[in-house]
Design an enzyme around this catalytic site. Structure first.
Site, mmCIF file in Angstrom:
data_model
loop_
_atom_site.group_PDB
_atom_site.id
_atom_site.type_symbol
_atom_site.label_atom_id
_atom_site.label_comp_id
_atom_site.label_asym_id
_atom_site.label_seq_id
_atom_site.Cartn_x
_atom_site.Cartn_y
_atom_site.Cartn_z
ATOM 1 N N ARG A 1 0.854 -1.190 0.000
ATOM 2 C CA ARG A 1 0.000 0.000 0.000
ATOM 3 C C ARG A 1 0.885 1.233 0.000
ATOM 4 O O ARG A 1 2.080 1.150 0.266
ATOM 5 C CB ARG A 1 -0.910 0.012 1.239
ATOM 6 C CG ARG A 1 -0.121 -0.031 2.529
ATOM 7 C CD ARG A 1 -0.913 0.346 3.746
ATOM 8 N NE ARG A 1 -0.110 0.117 4.948
ATOM 9 C CZ ARG A 1 0.877 0.892 5.374
ATOM 10 N NH1 ARG A 1 1.210 1.982 4.694
ATOM 11 N NH2 ARG A 1 1.579 0.604 6.446
ATOM 12 N N GLY B 1 2.207 4.783 1.548
ATOM 13 C CA GLY B 1 2.418 5.226 2.913
ATOM 14 C C GLY B 1 3.613 4.605 3.587
ATOM 15 O O GLY B 1 4.335 3.800 3.018
ATOM 16 N N ASP B 2 3.787 5.003 4.825
ATOM 17 C CA ASP B 2 4.981 4.630 5.581
ATOM 18 C C ASP B 2 4.654 3.496 6.552
ATOM 19 O O ASP B 2 4.051 2.508 6.160
ATOM 20 C CB ASP B 2 5.504 5.892 6.287
ATOM 21 C CG ASP B 2 6.990 5.826 6.583
ATOM 22 O OD1 ASP B 2 7.430 4.834 7.164
ATOM 23 O OD2 ASP B 2 7.713 6.771 6.237
ATOM 24 N N HIS C 1 -1.401 -1.649 13.676
ATOM 25 C CA HIS C 1 -2.776 -2.124 13.860
ATOM 26 C C HIS C 1 -2.820 -2.984 15.110
ATOM 27 O O HIS C 1 -1.851 -3.683 15.421
ATOM 28 C CB HIS C 1 -3.232 -2.980 12.676
ATOM 29 C CG HIS C 1 -3.222 -2.256 11.364
ATOM 30 N ND1 HIS C 1 -3.921 -1.098 11.156
ATOM 31 C CD2 HIS C 1 -2.588 -2.526 10.197
ATOM 32 C CE1 HIS C 1 -3.725 -0.692 9.911
ATOM 33 N NE2 HIS C 1 -2.911 -1.532 9.309
ATOM 34 N N ALA D 1 -6.137 6.362 9.981
ATOM 35 C CA ALA D 1 -5.068 6.343 8.981
ATOM 36 C C ALA D 1 -5.621 5.781 7.672
ATOM 37 O O ALA D 1 -6.563 4.982 7.685
ATOM 38 C CB ALA D 1 -3.920 5.477 9.486
ATOM 39 N N ILE D 2 -5.039 6.213 6.569
ATOM 40 C CA ILE D 2 -5.470 5.732 5.250
ATOM 41 C C ILE D 2 -4.247 5.333 4.437
ATOM 42 O O ILE D 2 -3.249 6.052 4.409
ATOM 43 C CB ILE D 2 -6.259 6.832 4.493
ATOM 44 C CG1 ILE D 2 -7.573 7.141 5.229
ATOM 45 C CG2 ILE D 2 -6.560 6.403 3.051
ATOM 46 C CD1 ILE D 2 -8.351 8.291 4.641
ATOM 47 N N GLY E 1 -6.815 0.100 2.834
ATOM 48 C CA GLY E 1 -7.913 1.017 3.144
ATOM 49 C C GLY E 1 -7.649 1.933 4.310
ATOM 50 O O GLY E 1 -6.802 2.806 4.228
ATOM 51 N N CYS F 1 3.135 6.735 10.010
ATOM 52 C CA CYS F 1 3.170 7.343 8.682
ATOM 53 C C CYS F 1 4.325 8.330 8.548
ATOM 54 O O CYS F 1 4.283 9.263 7.756
ATOM 55 C CB CYS F 1 1.847 8.016 8.338
ATOM 56 S SG CYS F 1 0.507 6.836 8.265
#
Lengths: 80, 220
Positions: free
Chosen positions: B76, B78-79, B83, B143-144, B156, B174
């Site tokens: 994905r 981002g950094d 989770h 976050a996305i 997502g 991120c």
């Protein structure tokens, strides 16, 4: 000849990194086939070819970070 | 109206959910299934996006291992992100050719889903120019990080409901040294089920689709 640009993602990104080229110069490409992958702060996206033809030239290499709308490759369209 | 199948997977390991996403992406590309919305909660895991800088993981591997935190690489944008329990993770698998062929509009719609969800619980979620995610009073609540392949989306968003925020100390989320927050941290005691119900409604509005619960998928 068709120029391939990095698309705009609106306000979400001002620049993108070319993470991977999926085709090399001389390769034939089909319309909607993925050409390369770009990555921004929140988006990782395959960019597909707008036309069928031959990838003539890659202008921006893998790993480079460039502004959105940068011209990155040229495709010679198949004559129909 | 377009239909979107929704499955609440409950608690599922990141890697297992990733494999399920990949299967569903392949089926969605083949046109054998409608759009999907997966909701899940992961056990502790740190994931690295395509642009991840390893220095944004602040703890040594043995410390993470002792804390029971897995580390995974994700395709994905981002950094680095975290989770864990108490976080509502959503993976929309949508064919944008049937909605809008516009990646920016897609991310804006995801942000809108999160902003509308927060609003129901009384919080003003906002976008911050040049940054991703949804913020409340300068703290990141969601976050996305998304992936698109031939207009089909995966990965997502992650919304903190009652996440133990101390786990974020292991990373620079991120790549930003900004504080994180959760509904609980903001003083809201909404349950996961309540947040899911509100979020599914907000998703249906933002994407102008009917969200139907898919047959129960075995979740662990």
């Amino acid at each position: 000849m068709i120029g391939i640009e990095i698309p705009s993602f609106g306000k979400h990104a001002t620049q993108a990194t070319i993470s991977r080229w999926l085709k090399k110069p001389g390769d034939t490409v089909k319309r909607d086939e993925s050409l390369f992958e770009i990555s921004t702060r929140s988006i990782d996206c395959e960019i597909s070819s707008p036309a069928s033809g031959v990838l003539v030239e890659i202008l921006i290499p893998e790993g480079a970070t460039v502004p959105m709308r940068t011209l990155v490759a040229r495709i010679r369209e198949d004559r129909v | 109206m377009r239909k979107c199948e929704f499955r609440d997977l409950g608690r599922m390991a990141w890697r297992e959910a990733f494999a399920l996403q990949q299967d569903l992406v392949a089926e969605r590309k083949a046109g054998t299934i409608p759009d999907q919305l997966l909701l899940v909660e992961h056990p502790h895991v740190i994931t690295l996006g395509r642009n991840a800088h390893e220095e944004n993981i602040l703890a040594a591997p043995e410390i993470l291992e002792r804390a029971g935190i897995a580390v995974e690489e994700a395709d994905r944008g981002g950094d680095v992100t975290y989770h864990g329990p108490g976080q509502l993770v959503g993976y929309p698998i949508l064919d944008l050719k049937e909605w809008k062929r516009d990646v920016g509009a897609y991310v804006r719609a995801i942000e809108q889903v999160l902003i509308d969800t927060l609003a129901v619980f009384g919080f003003a979620g906002e976008r911050i120019s040049g940054m991703t995610g949804v913020w409340v009073s300068g703290k990141k609540a969601a976050a996305i990080g998304v992936h698109l392949s031939r207009w089909v989306t995966s990965h997502g968003f992650a919304l903190n409901i009652d996440t133990d925020l101390s786990y974020f100390r292991y990373i620079v989320p991120c790549g930003l040294t900004k504080p994180v927050t959760s509904l609980r941290d903001l003083g809201c005691w909404a349950s996961r089920a309540e947040v899911v119900s509100v979020l599914v409604d907000a998703f249906a509005r933002a994407f102008d689709c009917e969200v139907l619960e898919a047959a129960a998928v075995e979740a662990r």
